[in-house]
Design a protein around this motif. Sequence first.
Motif, short mmCIF file in Angstrom:
data_model
loop_
_atom_site.label_atom_id
_atom_site.label_comp_id
_atom_site.label_asym_id
_atom_site.label_seq_id
_atom_site.Cartn_x
_atom_site.Cartn_y
_atom_site.Cartn_z
N UNK A 15 -62.83 -73.84 -44.17
CA UNK A 15 -62.85 -73.23 -43.12
C UNK A 15 -63.34 -74.11 -41.92
N UNK A 16 -63.36 -73.17 -40.58
CA UNK A 16 -63.98 -74.56 -39.23
C UNK A 16 -65.02 -74.45 -39.20
N UNK A 17 -65.47 -76.23 -39.43
CA UNK A 17 -67.00 -75.95 -38.98
C UNK A 17 -67.60 -75.20 -37.45
N UNK A 18 -68.39 -75.00 -37.43
CA UNK A 18 -68.88 -74.64 -36.19
C UNK A 18 -68.68 -74.75 -34.99
N UNK A 19 -68.68 -76.34 -35.08
CA UNK A 19 -68.60 -77.31 -33.44
C UNK A 19 -66.73 -76.87 -33.83
N UNK A 20 -65.81 -76.88 -34.35
CA UNK A 20 -64.95 -76.77 -34.70
C UNK A 20 -64.28 -75.35 -33.46
N UNK A 22 -66.31 -73.69 -32.14
CA UNK A 22 -66.65 -74.09 -30.71
C UNK A 22 -65.56 -74.13 -29.67
N UNK A 23 -64.91 -75.67 -30.03
CA UNK A 23 -64.83 -76.77 -28.96
C UNK A 23 -63.37 -76.84 -28.72
N UNK A 24 -63.21 -76.23 -30.21
CA UNK A 24 -61.51 -76.08 -29.89
C UNK A 24 -60.72 -74.02 -29.41
N UNK A 25 -61.70 -73.43 -29.91
CA UNK A 25 -61.08 -71.79 -29.78
C UNK A 25 -61.72 -71.63 -28.85
N UNK A 26 -63.17 -71.26 -28.73
CA UNK A 26 -63.47 -70.20 -28.03
C UNK A 26 -63.99 -70.84 -26.91
N UNK A 27 -64.18 -72.26 -26.15
CA UNK A 27 -64.24 -72.76 -25.42
C UNK A 27 -62.65 -72.37 -24.51
N UNK A 28 -61.91 -72.48 -24.93
CA UNK A 28 -61.13 -72.45 -23.53
C UNK A 28 -60.85 -71.17 -23.82
N UNK A 46 -75.60 -69.47 -29.88
CA UNK A 46 -76.69 -68.91 -29.71
C UNK A 46 -77.27 -69.56 -31.45
N UNK A 47 -75.80 -69.99 -32.20
CA UNK A 47 -76.62 -70.28 -34.06
C UNK A 47 -76.18 -71.56 -34.13
N UNK A 48 -75.02 -71.83 -32.96
CA UNK A 48 -75.22 -73.43 -33.02
C UNK A 48 -76.21 -74.26 -32.70
#
Length: 265
Positions: A15-20, A22-28, A46-48
């Motif tokens: 499973x992707x990490x929280x960082x992955x 956020x940076x690769x799926x959510x922010x875009x 918030x969790x990250x």
Amino acid sequence: NKKTKEFIENFGVKKPSLKDEIYNHILPLYDTNEGIETRPHFEIFFKYWKEEGRPEDFINLIKDKSFVLCKKNDDETRYRGKASDIYFPTFDLEKYFESKPDTNFVDIDKYYSFITDEKDKAILKEFLLKLGVNEQPRVLDRVISDWSEKNNIKTKLGESLSYGSSGYSGQGTFDKIIDGCKEILNGVDSVKSLFLWNILRKTKLSKLEGVHKYFYYSQQYQYFESTTVTLLKTSKWLLSINDELVAPCEITIDQLDESYEIDSD
């Protein structure tokens, strides 16, 4: 399900990490015009931030994204916005902005519905303030373009504003205002006067200076008292011991109603 997860992970797929995520799926997503369900994003952000030691660089990355839930006091509709455009709901601020009911406040009850631990609630407030949510009325810029208004302005040296050469960028007349101040003064009473006083005690009035920029052989600047300061000086908003609202020039400190908190210095 759990068995499927274990089966996939046996092949090295994780499973992707929280960082992955956020940076690769959510922010875009925030660079598009698509509708976004921000609650799960907020929880992930918030969790990250909490688990990674509250990094400032992460705050800087997300603070200009419109993912903070907010609502207005005259409207139960929930909106999402940038933190810097939103206020944290305190009793004093909500009373202060009663005269400006379209002001956006964090929908804190919604967040408390899924962030229930008391310690996490305190951390939540810290997170929101780090993002730029306001605890004090904002000092806003206002461009004055009408020369009929400019002609009524005097600089701190008592001069009229000067005309400059046209065709140069960055020229103009720039005022400073306190968000909501004009509205509360328009309908001020003894109760609103006290809330305004308490707000102003925490505001750096020295920041409220307007500037007129013009070009004449070189860049020129003229500084003037902001319209908010002028309004505060001339309006009848201070309650006297005689139970009357008066202008600041009509009263001394020892004639103020005892409800006002006055610093000893």
